[in-house]
Write a protein that holds these residues in place. Structure first.
Motif, PDB file in Angstrom:
ATOM      1  N   LEU A 189       1.087  -1.159  -0.229  1.00  0.00           N
ATOM      2  CA  LEU A 189       0.172   0.238   0.195  1.00  0.00           C
ATOM      3  C   LEU A 189       0.915   1.034  -0.014  1.00  0.00           C
ATOM      4  CD1 LEU A 189      -2.360  -1.498   2.876  1.00  0.00           C
ATOM      5  CD2 LEU A 189      -3.245  -1.166   0.400  1.00  0.00           C
ATOM      6  N   LEU A 190       0.589   2.167  -1.134  1.00  0.00           N
ATOM      7  CA  LEU A 190       1.685   3.251  -1.299  1.00  0.00           C
ATOM      8  C   LEU A 190      -0.152   4.642  -0.574  1.00  0.00           C
ATOM      9  CD1 LEU A 190       2.830   2.992  -4.597  1.00  0.00           C
ATOM     10  CD2 LEU A 190       3.928   2.139  -2.224  1.00  0.00           C
ATOM     11  N   ASP A 191       1.331   5.935   0.696  1.00  0.00           N
ATOM     12  CA  ASP A 191       0.100   6.696   0.444  1.00  0.00           C
ATOM     13  C   ASP A 191      -0.278   6.970  -0.945  1.00  0.00           C
ATOM     14  OD1 ASP A 191      -0.381   9.573   1.013  1.00  0.00           O
ATOM     15  OD2 ASP A 191       0.293   9.116   2.805  1.00  0.00           O
ATOM     16  N   GLU A 192      -1.462   7.940  -1.241  1.00  0.00           N
ATOM     17  CA  GLU A 192      -1.900   8.617  -2.038  1.00  0.00           C
ATOM     18  C   GLU A 192      -1.036   9.593  -2.960  1.00  0.00           C
ATOM     19  OE1 GLU A 192      -5.276   9.945  -1.357  1.00  0.00           O
ATOM     20  OE2 GLU A 192      -5.092  11.561  -0.116  1.00  0.00           O
ATOM     21  N   MET A 193      -0.249   9.873  -1.713  1.00  0.00           N
ATOM     22  CA  MET A 193       0.892  11.286  -2.763  1.00  0.00           C
ATOM     23  C   MET A 193       1.498  10.389  -3.259  1.00  0.00           C
ATOM     24  SD  MET A 193      -1.249  13.354  -2.950  1.00  0.00           S
ATOM     25  CE  MET A 193      -0.371  14.615  -3.223  1.00  0.00           C
ATOM     26  N   PHE A 265       3.124  -0.777   4.204  1.00  0.00           N
ATOM     27  CA  PHE A 265       2.244   0.678   4.213  1.00  0.00           C
ATOM     28  C   PHE A 265       3.845   1.718   3.498  1.00  0.00           C
ATOM     29  CE2 PHE A 265       1.100   4.895   5.063  1.00  0.00           C
ATOM     30  CZ  PHE A 265      -0.334   5.124   4.273  1.00  0.00           C
ATOM     31  N   ILE A 266       3.692   2.000   2.977  1.00  0.00           N
ATOM     32  CA  ILE A 266       4.578   3.009   2.510  1.00  0.00           C
ATOM     33  C   ILE A 266       4.061   4.372   2.125  1.00  0.00           C
ATOM     34  CG2 ILE A 266       6.350   4.202   0.793  1.00  0.00           C
ATOM     35  CD1 ILE A 266       6.543   0.770   1.634  1.00  0.00           C
ATOM     36  N   SER A 267       4.423   5.865   2.991  1.00  0.00           N
ATOM     37  CA  SER A 267       3.931   6.717   3.201  1.00  0.00           C
ATOM     38  C   SER A 267       5.172   8.018   2.890  1.00  0.00           C
ATOM     39  CB  SER A 267       3.883   7.404   4.447  1.00  0.00           C
ATOM     40  OG  SER A 267       4.873   7.420   5.659  1.00  0.00           O
ATOM     41  N   SER A 268       4.604   8.689   2.884  1.00  0.00           N
ATOM     42  CA  SER A 268       5.972  10.414   1.849  1.00  0.00           C
ATOM     43  C   SER A 268       5.526  12.090   2.696  1.00  0.00           C
ATOM     44  CB  SER A 268       5.961  10.062   0.941  1.00  0.00           C
ATOM     45  OG  SER A 268       4.918  11.181   0.230  1.00  0.00           O
ATOM     46  N   SER A 275      -0.237  15.892   4.776  1.00  0.00           N
ATOM     47  CA  SER A 275       0.052  14.489   4.443  1.00  0.00           C
ATOM     48  C   SER A 275       0.897  13.836   4.984  1.00  0.00           C
ATOM     49  CB  SER A 275       0.541  14.506   3.094  1.00  0.00           C
ATOM     50  OG  SER A 275      -0.305  15.037   2.274  1.00  0.00           O
ATOM     51  N   VAL A 276       2.127  14.395   5.761  1.00  0.00           N
ATOM     52  CA  VAL A 276       2.641  13.937   6.477  1.00  0.00           C
ATOM     53  C   VAL A 276       1.793  13.181   7.882  1.00  0.00           C
ATOM     54  CG1 VAL A 276       4.625  13.594   7.809  1.00  0.00           C
ATOM     55  CG2 VAL A 276       4.623  15.143   5.557  1.00  0.00           C
ATOM     56  N   THR A 295      11.063  10.497   3.479  1.00  0.00           N
ATOM     57  CA  THR A 295      11.323  11.520   3.664  1.00  0.00           C
ATOM     58  C   THR A 295      12.141  12.092   3.184  1.00  0.00           C
ATOM     59  OG1 THR A 295      12.444  10.778   5.408  1.00  0.00           O
ATOM     60  CG2 THR A 295      10.241  11.052   6.031  1.00  0.00           C
ATOM     61  N   PHE A 296      11.629  12.674   1.681  1.00  0.00           N
ATOM     62  CA  PHE A 296      13.233  13.096   0.769  1.00  0.00           C
ATOM     63  C   PHE A 296      13.700  14.750   1.664  1.00  0.00           C
ATOM     64  CE2 PHE A 296      11.240   9.694  -1.396  1.00  0.00           C
ATOM     65  CZ  PHE A 296      12.650   8.761  -2.326  1.00  0.00           C
TER      66      PHE A 296
END
Length: 577
Positions: A189-193, A265-268, A275-276, A295-296
């Motif tokens: 699952l990826l965060d939608e952004m 789950f991958i968030s960003s 969004s964070v 976290t770029f």
């Protein structure tokens, strides 16, 4: 499947339906049916009289080019339009073919796993909104003819094929719907952004943007869909002036609207702090779902931070391998990125055509396709190349013939700046049909377009980092105000618009700090800005009608113009999809 769980699900839903039937005022329903019947009768009589009074030349024009008063298709207080648009015999036939093609694809896709899909429709209220995707398609193609109509259908078909297939994946892997544990283990699952390109290196896994279907895309199809999410989380104490994107995501967690599934789950950190914060809600809601936070660096122009960004990507790849047992494949990644580079070349060719006096591929379907392809497909699906090739062929034919997407309606060239309203995804369509304002490009389309490395592994990781750092929205809202303020004037020089549609997202604090600078510099550059307020996913703050009124007022008072289609100046669509 866990049939005991499904039985409980159906029992719960049956009870809700039973309560609804008991509580319904059937006399009131009867009155509405009678009122609708009378309204339809009145409309048919009016249209019959118009047809009766048409001259032979008017009849010929009608049969060839279709109707011109599109506002009469809307019904006050109704979810859908009174009927579909008549575009002339030839284009109506083409439109109806695409309409049937969409139905065929949807029915075929869902019939492969019908039981989980039906279970999902029973359990999640947002699934029902996808039943009106054809209405969404009609709104986005309103007024289009010829090759422009065909191009828009090609683009929106590709989007909904992706949506349908991923809805089936979601429902089949969800513990309440299909309960397929083997599939769930293969889902990341990826965060939608969070962009999907990293999943290109895992061909044996399925990467799904987690909130895309229940929240993000849903709000573009159904303007009313996110209200329960927003109200739910605000009842917990969240301030009402918070951006509706993270608010809706958090609200979806609060009312249990997100399927429970996935290996990880991958968030960003994209595109903003809201969004964070929202991704932390997801982590807390699904405690058994391991999470990795990409976290770029925010100051992405500084190449000295590249090593940090690359290490973050390596860490994410290792995390996915550990959670799923799958192994990263450079061959699969490079193959997908070669496709993505080719798609980028096609995209740049669209920009070249649109920068000429004869733009061809403009409007909401193109805008939606660009964002979806860039962020959520990212070269992974090889079928999309056929879409690019077919659209490019149609576009170049139309360009050679100097065609207009909205025939006889091009008065103004415009670009869109800042984030558009989700609940009015077809706003650029209305601009073209009502006032002849043709939107050539959106800010969210102007992202990282350099070819990605497909040979050297270390350089490929750096390019992936650059791509992620400059994704949709983040490209302009991070790294300093120059990326959104000065960048506008650079784009004005390239696209040569005479109007800039300046969206003012009332809950976005970052963009609000620059309003005065935009105004001052617009005067210096001699650029017309039409400021249009909206609240992204909550139409109760600023309605669609209020958004249109800002354009109506500007065009009449400042530009001293009258509308091309007066029937579209004032109509009610507060309740419509």
């Amino acid at each position: 499947m866990n049939f005991k769980l499904q039985a409980e699900n159906i029992k719960e839903v049956s009870g809700i339906i039973g309560d609804m039937i008991k509580e319904t005022d059937w006399k009131e329903v009867g009155k509405h049916i009678k009122s609708d019947f009378n309204a339809t009768k009145k409309r048919l009589k009016k249209e019959a009289n118009l047809a009766k009074n048409m001259s032979i030349d008017e009849w010929k024009d009608f049969l060839i080019n279709g109707e011109k008063q599109l506002g009469k298709l809307y019904q006050s207080g109704k979810m859908a339009t009174a009927r579909r648009e008549f575009r002339g015999i030839k284009d109506t036939a083409a439109d109806f073919y695409e309409w049937m093609k969409m139905w065929g694809m949807l029915l075929t896709t869902f019939s492969k796993d019908l039981v989980p899909a039906l279970n999902g429709a029973l359990h999640y209220r947002w699934m029902i909104s996808y039943f009106c995707c054809h209405s969404f398609m009609d709104k986005n193609t309103l007024g289009l003819r010829g090759r422009a109509l065909k191009m828009h259908h090609e683009l929106i078909y590709a989007i909904f094929r992706y949506v349908a297939e991923n809805l089936v994946f979601l429902m089949k892997a969800d513990e309440k719907g299909g309960n397929c544990e083997e599939l769930s283990k293969k889902v990341v699952l990826l965060d939608e952004m969070t962009m999907a390109q990293i999943m290109a290196g895992f061909p044996d896994l399925v990467g799904i943007p987690y909130q895309l279907m229940p929240v993000f895309l849903l709000s573009e199809i159904d303007q009313l869909a996110c209200m329960p999410y927003i109200d739910a989380v605000e009842s917990y104490g969240l301030p009402s002036d918070t951006c509706p994107v993270p608010t809706s995501e958090c609200g979806a967690c609060v009312i249990d609207a997100l399927p429970h599934m996935g290996a990880c789950f991958i968030s960003s950190s994209m595109p903003c702090d809201g969004s964070v914060m929202a991704s932390s809600y997801t982590s807390r809601r699904f405690k058994d779902l391991p999470t990795y936070h990409l976290t770029f660096p925010v100051r992405y122009e500084d190449e000295s931070i590249m090593n940090s960004a690359v290490q973050d990507i390596k860490g994410c790849i290792k995390f996915i391998e550990e959670q799923t047992g799958a192994k990263w494949s450079w061959d699969a990644y490079f193959a997908a990125m070669k496709r993505f580079n080719k798609e980028t070349q096609y995209e740049l060719q669209k920009w070249e055509v649109n920068q000429t006096p004869y733009p061809q591929l403009i409007g909401p379907c193109y805008e939606l396709f660009r964002k979806w392809n860039y962020e959520m497909d990212g070269g992974i699906d090889p079928r999309i190349m056929k879409t690019f090739e077919k659209v490019d062929e149609l576009m170049m034919e139309a360009y050679e013939n100097r065609e207009e997407p909205w025939r006889g309606k091009m008065r103004h060239r415009a670009i869109v700046w800042s984030v558009p309203a989700h609940y009015y995804a077809n706003f650029s369509n209305w601009l073209a049909n009502c006032w002849g304002i043709n939107v050539l490009v959106e800010m969210e389309s102007l992202n990282y377009t350099r070819p990605l490395e497909t040979e050297d592994k270390e350089e490929a990781l750096k390019d992936m980092a650059r791509l992620y750092e400059r994704m949709v929205m983040r490209r302009h809202t991070n790294g300093g105000y120059d990326h959104v303020l000065t960048e506008l004037w650079r784009q004005v020089e390239i696209w040569k618009p005479d109007i800039v549609i300046m969206y003012q997202h009332v809950s976005c604090k970052n963009m609000a700090t620059l309003n005065g600078l935009f105004e001052d510099q617009a005067r210096e550059h001699g650029v017309r800005l039409i400021w249009i307020e909206h609240d992204l996913m909550d139409p109760r703050t600023v309605s669609r009608k209020d958004m249109r009124s800002k354009v109506n007022e500007y065009m009449r008072t400042v530009m001293r113009e009258e509308p091309i289609d007066p029937s579209l100046v004032d109509f009610e669509d507060d309740a419509s999809w």
